[in-house]
Design a protein around this motif. Sequence first.
Motif, short mmCIF file in Angstrom:
data_model
loop_
_atom_site.label_atom_id
_atom_site.label_comp_id
_atom_site.label_asym_id
_atom_site.label_seq_id
_atom_site.Cartn_x
_atom_site.Cartn_y
_atom_site.Cartn_z
N ASP A 20 1.60 30.24 87.68
CA ASP A 20 0.87 31.11 87.78
C ASP A 20 0.48 32.28 89.14
O ASP A 20 -0.01 33.48 89.57
N ILE A 21 0.14 31.24 90.04
CA ILE A 21 -0.98 32.03 91.09
C ILE A 21 0.12 31.96 92.23
O ILE A 21 -0.20 33.13 92.57
N ALA A 23 3.48 33.24 91.45
CA ALA A 23 3.24 34.34 90.93
C ALA A 23 2.63 35.73 91.79
O ALA A 23 3.38 36.59 92.27
N ARG A 24 1.18 35.48 91.83
CA ARG A 24 0.22 36.24 91.70
C ARG A 24 0.55 37.24 93.34
O ARG A 24 -0.21 37.84 93.74
N VAL A 25 0.08 36.10 94.09
CA VAL A 25 -0.28 36.02 95.92
C VAL A 25 0.78 35.59 95.88
O VAL A 25 1.02 36.29 97.58
N CYS A 31 -5.31 26.51 97.97
CA CYS A 31 -6.68 26.94 96.19
C CYS A 31 -7.51 25.79 96.56
O CYS A 31 -7.42 24.57 96.39
N ARG A 398 -9.78 30.54 84.97
CA ARG A 398 -9.38 31.39 85.88
C ARG A 398 -9.26 31.07 87.12
O ARG A 398 -9.39 30.75 87.75
#
Length: 422
Positions: A20-21, A23-25, A31, A398
């Motif tokens: 998910d990270i 895909a967003r970043v 991380c 989050r």
Amino acid sequence: MNHFDYVNGTLHAEGVPVTDIAARVGTPFYCYSTATLVRHYTVFAEALAKAGLDATVCFALKANSNVAVVRTLADLGAGADVVSEGELRQALKAGVPADRIVFSGVGKTRRELEFAVAKGIMQINVESEPELELLSQVAAERGVKMPIALRVNPDVDAGTHAKITTGKKENKFGIEWTRAHEVYRKARALPGVEPVAIACHIGSQLTEIEPFSAAFRRVRDLVAMLRADGFDIRHLDLGGGLGVPYDGETPPSPDVYAQAIKAELGDLGCRVVLEPGRVLVGNAGILVSRVVYMKEGSTRTFAIVDAAMNDLVRPAMYEAFHGIDPVTQPAAGAPRQPVDVVGPVCETGDTFAKQCPLPPLAAGDLVVFRTAGAYGAAMSSTYNSRPLVPEVLVDGDRFAVVRARPSFEEMAALESLPDWLE
């Protein structure tokens, strides 16, 4: 211990799928896990408390100077050990109180000393006689008597990599311990400094306790000599250096480390200042990258990933090991093959691992480099005009980008042409 585990076949950072990270970043990115940072600081601080030590923990920003990481540790009570004006500004920005900041480093400039004195930090660790004289002048000009430690070089071999050992007599750091008493006397006669402490740091990534103990014994002897000469030595800055497991090492635990301090120095009535870096943040971070190509050479298989030596320089600089895993959990018993994991930079040294046993990979797959929270992003560069990678902090379910990836336009805007080339 860390909080990067497989859940339902996908690597998670705490409660967040790494996919998910990504895909967003986009990739590559660093991380960090809040839960790991909290746990490591708590274990370290509690070990000192259990040993009955009056201790101040000053996180070494050189390991990871991201303001969100520093703020997370500051909220737990950490001070800061800094080695530049930039790190000092980061520590203050993160909310570290000035009276919990120590300034170390061999090459502090007049500007840096002026800034540190003006901010009223806890202590400056002086590493040479010229620095001592300059600091006294700077402080006296402001009508200040600056609390200092002299960093003493105890000539102790830390038994670590040659590029990160700092306590041998041939290293650039500190004042030779046999001359320390003489230099303390000189400091006492100067108008702008107050010698109240001894500092000692012998290196990084130590995996045995004896080098620490040997250095502590020399510090103890110096305390006795200085006190006999009328010096009020109140603080002992013992530096950092406690190692972490990269490749099966078994460094001393914080409890063993704390007990070694107590055994050698616990009866001197001094406040102890510790400067841990790697041990707090190393296992709290990963570097996430994507496979660009799988390339079959004549004798080797190469996984070419989109992270490079400018993003994580430790393997190229120190021949350092970082565990590499796919983000998608391989099936139990899945076959593995030896793969050279390399980056796109035009250097043969841009190699993360040679003949690393990995399950089958394909272009587009995500992989992680483990134990990358220390000296990863902090040592990164824009070599080959590659943007610095973003940093992400996770807290439970989050996450937030805590350093953005600069655009090529933002990078270009930092440069300009002289008028004769316009």
